[in-house]
Design a protein around this motif. Structure first.
Motif: not given
Ligand code: FES
Length: 109
Positions: A91-109
């Protein structure tokens, strides 16, 4: 992936400072009740995926990164950091959009 400041998607959740991550390594966070493994790549971008290996529950955040894949520390299956797919066919693993914004890691779940 890097998105400009001010363009943070409404559903993006900040999980911590980019300074908490080590290039080439992963770290697990609990995001909206899910265990998510976040990886900082050598190019400064981040990737996020479910932290629990679909094979037998290994901790993917502790896996080794090799190019664009992470290797589960328990039985060495690999998963694409971009798609979550496993070339070995489990099985594959679910991935999530991730980014670095103003020094913070953000994730969309
Ligand atoms: S638990 Fe991850 S490969 Fe077996």
């Amino acid at each position: 992936m890097s998105i400009p400041a001010g363009a943070i998607p409404v559903s993006a959740i900040p999980v911590g400072s980019i300074d908490d991550l080590t290039p080439g390594e992963g770290r697990a966070y609990v995001v909206d009740g899910k265990q998510v493994a976040v990886f900082l790549l050598a190019d400064g971008t981040v990737r996020a995926m479910d932290a629990v290996c679909p094979h037998k529950g290994g901790p993917l955040a502790d896996g080794q990164i090799d190019g664009s894949v992470v290797m589960c520390p328990l039985h060495q299956y690999t998963f694409s950091l971009d798609t979550g797919a496993c070339p070995s066919g489990i099985d594959s693993v679910r991935t999530y959009p991730a980014a670095v914004v103003d020094g913070k890691v953000t994730i969309q779940v």
